[in-house]
Design a protein around this motif. Sequence first.
Motif, PDB file in Angstrom:
ATOM      1  N   LYS A 113       0.923  -1.168   0.118  1.00  0.00           N
ATOM      2  CA  LYS A 113      -0.146  -0.012   0.040  1.00  0.00           C
ATOM      3  C   LYS A 113       0.750   1.360   0.124  1.00  0.00           C
ATOM      4  CE  LYS A 113      -0.915   0.814   4.846  1.00  0.00           C
ATOM      5  NZ  LYS A 113      -1.957   1.035   5.972  1.00  0.00           N
ATOM      6  N   GLY A 114       0.417   2.419  -0.390  1.00  0.00           N
ATOM      7  CA  GLY A 114       1.006   3.736  -0.195  1.00  0.00           C
ATOM      8  C   GLY A 114       0.145   4.831  -0.102  1.00  0.00           C
ATOM      9  N   LEU A 115       0.507   5.758   0.733  1.00  0.00           N
ATOM     10  CA  LEU A 115      -0.422   6.968   1.248  1.00  0.00           C
ATOM     11  C   LEU A 115      -0.286   8.055   0.023  1.00  0.00           C
ATOM     12  CD1 LEU A 115      -1.981   8.518   3.175  1.00  0.00           C
ATOM     13  CD2 LEU A 115       0.273   9.584   4.052  1.00  0.00           C
ATOM     14  N   ILE A 116      -1.480   8.514  -0.409  1.00  0.00           N
ATOM     15  CA  ILE A 116      -1.675   9.723  -1.133  1.00  0.00           C
ATOM     16  C   ILE A 116      -2.542  10.848  -0.621  1.00  0.00           C
ATOM     17  CG2 ILE A 116      -2.659  10.551  -3.383  1.00  0.00           C
ATOM     18  CD1 ILE A 116      -2.298   7.661  -4.262  1.00  0.00           C
ATOM     19  N   TRP A 157      -7.109  -0.769  -5.000  1.00  0.00           N
ATOM     20  CA  TRP A 157      -8.275   0.205  -4.533  1.00  0.00           C
ATOM     21  C   TRP A 157      -7.621   1.491  -3.814  1.00  0.00           C
ATOM     22  CZ3 TRP A 157      -7.559  -4.946  -3.607  1.00  0.00           C
ATOM     23  CH2 TRP A 157      -8.678  -6.027  -4.024  1.00  0.00           C
ATOM     24  N   HIS A 158      -8.404   2.338  -4.120  1.00  0.00           N
ATOM     25  CA  HIS A 158      -8.054   3.818  -3.432  1.00  0.00           C
ATOM     26  C   HIS A 158      -9.041   4.116  -2.334  1.00  0.00           C
ATOM     27  CE1 HIS A 158      -6.181   3.616  -7.226  1.00  0.00           C
ATOM     28  NE2 HIS A 158      -5.363   4.424  -6.769  1.00  0.00           N
ATOM     29  N   VAL A 159      -8.601   4.055  -1.036  1.00  0.00           N
ATOM     30  CA  VAL A 159      -9.389   3.807   0.066  1.00  0.00           C
ATOM     31  C   VAL A 159      -9.229   5.318   0.923  1.00  0.00           C
ATOM     32  CG1 VAL A 159      -9.920   2.685   2.076  1.00  0.00           C
ATOM     33  CG2 VAL A 159      -8.962   1.266   0.053  1.00  0.00           C
ATOM     34  N   SER A 177      -7.179  12.731   1.944  1.00  0.00           N
ATOM     35  CA  SER A 177      -6.003  11.626   1.803  1.00  0.00           C
ATOM     36  C   SER A 177      -6.512  10.202   1.713  1.00  0.00           C
ATOM     37  CB  SER A 177      -5.225  11.696   3.179  1.00  0.00           C
ATOM     38  OG  SER A 177      -6.011  11.381   4.121  1.00  0.00           O
ATOM     39  N   CYS A 178      -6.011   9.473   1.201  1.00  0.00           N
ATOM     40  CA  CYS A 178      -6.293   7.947   0.913  1.00  0.00           C
ATOM     41  C   CYS A 178      -5.206   7.021   0.630  1.00  0.00           C
ATOM     42  CB  CYS A 178      -7.157   7.959  -0.337  1.00  0.00           C
ATOM     43  SG  CYS A 178      -6.305   8.427  -2.047  1.00  0.00           S
ATOM     44  N   TYR A 179      -5.220   5.873   1.009  1.00  0.00           N
ATOM     45  CA  TYR A 179      -4.243   4.828   0.724  1.00  0.00           C
ATOM     46  C   TYR A 179      -4.676   4.132  -0.600  1.00  0.00           C
ATOM     47  CZ  TYR A 179      -1.807   5.061   5.067  1.00  0.00           C
ATOM     48  OH  TYR A 179      -0.830   5.627   6.358  1.00  0.00           O
ATOM     49  N   TRP A 180      -3.605   3.770  -1.423  1.00  0.00           N
ATOM     50  CA  TRP A 180      -3.888   2.713  -2.582  1.00  0.00           C
ATOM     51  C   TRP A 180      -3.370   1.372  -1.855  1.00  0.00           C
ATOM     52  CZ3 TRP A 180       0.232  -0.001  -3.694  1.00  0.00           C
ATOM     53  CH2 TRP A 180       1.500   0.481  -3.485  1.00  0.00           C
ATOM     54  N   TYR A 181      -4.293   0.652  -2.157  1.00  0.00           N
ATOM     55  CA  TYR A 181      -4.159  -1.036  -1.462  1.00  0.00           C
ATOM     56  C   TYR A 181      -4.090  -1.959  -2.974  1.00  0.00           C
ATOM     57  CZ  TYR A 181      -4.857  -0.165   3.459  1.00  0.00           C
ATOM     58  OH  TYR A 181      -4.779   0.213   5.038  1.00  0.00           O
ATOM     59  N   ALA A 182      -2.743  -2.504  -2.890  1.00  0.00           N
ATOM     60  CA  ALA A 182      -2.708  -3.405  -4.139  1.00  0.00           C
ATOM     61  C   ALA A 182      -2.587  -4.781  -3.844  1.00  0.00           C
ATOM     62  CB  ALA A 182      -1.656  -2.772  -5.169  1.00  0.00           C
ATOM     63  N   TYR A 183      -2.762  -5.669  -4.968  1.00  0.00           N
ATOM     64  CA  TYR A 183      -2.620  -6.993  -4.969  1.00  0.00           C
ATOM     65  C   TYR A 183      -1.799  -6.984  -6.320  1.00  0.00           C
ATOM     66  CZ  TYR A 183      -5.713  -9.160  -1.257  1.00  0.00           C
ATOM     67  OH  TYR A 183      -6.167  -9.724  -0.040  1.00  0.00           O
ATOM     68  N   PHE A 184      -0.662  -7.762  -6.088  1.00  0.00           N
ATOM     69  CA  PHE A 184       0.100  -8.332  -7.376  1.00  0.00           C
ATOM     70  C   PHE A 184      -0.050  -9.732  -7.477  1.00  0.00           C
ATOM     71  CE2 PHE A 184       1.645  -4.356  -5.734  1.00  0.00           C
ATOM     72  CZ  PHE A 184       2.194  -3.667  -6.799  1.00  0.00           C
ATOM     73  N   THR A 185      -0.846 -10.289  -8.476  1.00  0.00           N
ATOM     74  CA  THR A 185      -1.196 -11.518  -8.672  1.00  0.00           C
ATOM     75  C   THR A 185      -0.608 -12.254  -9.871  1.00  0.00           C
ATOM     76  OG1 THR A 185      -3.634 -11.066  -8.001  1.00  0.00           O
ATOM     77  CG2 THR A 185      -3.040 -13.099  -8.845  1.00  0.00           C
ATOM     78  N   SER A 186       0.265 -13.382  -9.350  1.00  0.00           N
ATOM     79  CA  SER A 186       0.956 -14.063 -10.407  1.00  0.00           C
ATOM     80  C   SER A 186       0.171 -15.249 -11.043  1.00  0.00           C
ATOM     81  CB  SER A 186       2.245 -14.604  -9.796  1.00  0.00           C
ATOM     82  OG  SER A 186       2.827 -15.450 -10.923  1.00  0.00           O
TER      83      SER A 186
END
Length: 446
Positions: free
Chosen positions: A160-163, A271-273, A279-288
């Motif tokens: 995740k990361g903060l925006i 997702w942009h929660v 402000s929001c966090y992006w939460y990401a799954y990287f799926t192989s």
Amino acid sequence: MITQDRNDRMTRIGPGTPAGNWMRRYWQPVALSDELAGNRPLRAVRLLGQDFVLFRDEAGRLGFLDRDCPHRGADLAFGRLEDGGLRCVFHGWLFDTEGKCLQTPAEPPTSRICQHVRQPSYPVVERNGMIFAYIGGGDAPAFPAFDCFAAPDSHVFAFKGLIECNWLQALEVGIDPAHASFLHRFFEDEDPDSAYGKQFRAKSTDSDLTMTQVLRQFDCPELQVETTDYGMRLFALRKLDEAKMHVRVTNMIFPHGFVIPLSPEMTITQWHVPVDDVSCYWYAYFTSFTDAVDKEAMRAQRLELYELPDYRSRRNRSNDYGYDAAEQRDRTYTGMGEDINVHDQWAVESQGRIQDRTREHLGATDKGIVTYRRLLMKAIKDVEEARAPLLALGEEDAGTITGPATIDLVAPSAEWENAWRAGEQRKRAKCPWLEDANTAQFDRAS
């Protein structure tokens, strides 16, 4: 033209607001599992303008409670994890993961106050390294059978990361395929064999062209958008020559996510929660879809940019995102380094804490944004009129919402629609964890 009233209606997500009421009808990512590692598995969480505390008790059960103690409002995020729950350090009141008051030790032995006090609690589930909560009241919706949820933990990496801006402008950059040819343009190409985990550095399917080459050399895509049972699908079509077309297929998923290709073997579900309105966090799954994810490598790459514990970018507004004029002249289009997360963060934060959409002038390449805003306004109205919004699913429907498909590939121009579907089917047919029943439904649209 977007009026100020409509802009507020779309962007403001606090309790009781139209968009806030709508967004509370969905599960929201609230933390990474990694954030509850260590000797004190507890995190303060701000979500949709409300304050909560997330914790794991001694038996491993997750709890998600309002942050203020119901006794006199002290902060439970400083509580002690002991005796089967979370204990407030003000007067020792103890609450379990469901908000039940277990002890009030400073009260007289005859006190029955525990029987009458309950801290508001919310459903919480853990999926593949990410923790989701539902704060909408009533029955929580079911999870769709998206790839990121269907895959085993070994094939999924979460981060995740903060925006520091409103969630809507953060989402809209992801459903704007045209911007990548400029904002993410590199003047030098990297060896695609060393591009693991990096966006736009890998080769396209059925081609030796890297995405950096495609974006740089063909910067005026034709965009097509179709609505689906999960949101919408976007096509960015770049004509390479008379015979060949580059096709990039991405998706918007409700309420505030997108699914895009990272490489021929891996997708990103993000997702942009909203933390609050600004402000929001992006939460990401990287799926192989092939081998297990090298989680240590993926995490190390991202920690070069993001600082713990808040997952804040080291390149941010306070240091001009690392902007360098010489680099902008010779190496990258932005002069802000090679991590596209920095580029996107600059783009959306530079629009202001909440973008003033009364001043914008949309073009043909913004059709994804226009379509999403229409779907968003309809979903808000649906909730106001007591109808279920898009993708607020029951158990029976959840298993039918699969995929969604995402790919970039080079295809024969006259056959690109069949070619991208065939390419997606080949990817899925080789996937070691996909069930046969899940491979045929990825291209449904409504």
